[in-house]
Structures are given as C-alpha cells and as structure tokens.
Motif scaffolding. Structure first.
Motif, PDB file in Angstrom:
ATOM      1  N   GLN A  59       0.819  -1.204   0.000  1.00  0.00           N
ATOM      2  CA  GLN A  59       0.000   0.000   0.000  1.00  0.00           C
ATOM      3  C   GLN A  59       0.858   1.261   0.000  1.00  0.00           C
ATOM      4  N   PRO A  62       1.011   6.749   4.047  1.00  0.00           N
ATOM      5  CA  PRO A  62      -0.096   7.632   4.414  1.00  0.00           C
ATOM      6  C   PRO A  62       0.175   9.115   4.141  1.00  0.00           C
ATOM      7  N   GLU A  69      -5.645   7.677  -0.594  1.00  0.00           N
ATOM      8  CA  GLU A  69      -5.953   7.050   0.683  1.00  0.00           C
ATOM      9  C   GLU A  69      -5.078   5.818   0.895  1.00  0.00           C
TER      10      GLU A  69
END
Length: 111
Positions: A59, A62, A69
């Motif tokens: 991912q 942040p 997102e």
C-alpha cells in the motif's frame, strides 16, 4: 542498523518482544506513489543490535503527496510479517545486513 526508540511501537509475537516503526516522511518514490510503503522491525530486548527486518507493504505511504488514501498497518500485519520472515530465515539476534521481506503483491504504482 538500529531503530530509533522514539516513534516506534512494541509488539509481542510468539513470546518475543519486537519494536517496529514506519518512516515518518515518505521517500521521494513513496511520496509520488511509485513504490509502496515500508516498515522496519527489530528485537526489542536484544543486548546487541541484530538484523533489522524491512517489510515492503502493498500500500501507499499515508503521507503521500498525491493525497491517495492509504490503509493502516495493523499489529496483525506486523505479526504476520515477522512470522513469514522467520520462516524465510530471518534471525533478529544475528548481526548482518537488513533482511528484506517483500509483501507488495498487488501494489499498483501511480503514473
């Protein structure tokens, strides 16, 4: 390579205490969402520094600059990464180069 204690979190996996940390600022490549986020893990109670585990997630960071997102890294993810690395041969008590664990399957870099 030892982790800074400031900003690190503790986790106990199979009776052994570890310290893990996500880099506060993304690297240039992570900021542009070209590479996935990483976090580092080491044994917390070792008398001497051992090998650090560097886990590449699937991912984005942040704090990426594209404001995409990013999902959280939960302690369960960290525990699973530690167990997988141990199966692949990571020994946190042995000195040496950082052990790389790639868990980035499914990561799609942004153009």
């Amino acid at each position: 390579m030892a982790l800074n204690k400031k900003g690190s979190r503790h986790i106990i996996v199979d009776g052994i205490e570890y310290r893990w940390r996500i880099r506060r600022k993304p690297t240039y490549m992570q900021g542009l969402c070209w590479t996935p986020m990483t976090y580092a893990v080491e044994a917390a109670n070792a008398d001497q520094p051992g090998t650090t585990l560097v886990v590449t997630t699937g991912q984005t960071h942040p704090s990426n600059w594209l404001v995409l997102e990013a999902g959280p890294i939960r302690p369960a993810h960290v525990a699973a990464g530690i167990r997988e690395a141990q199966i692949q041969g990571w020994d946190p008590t042995q000195a040496g180069s950082p052990f790389q664990l790639d868990r980035s399957v499914g990561f799609i870099p942004q153009p």
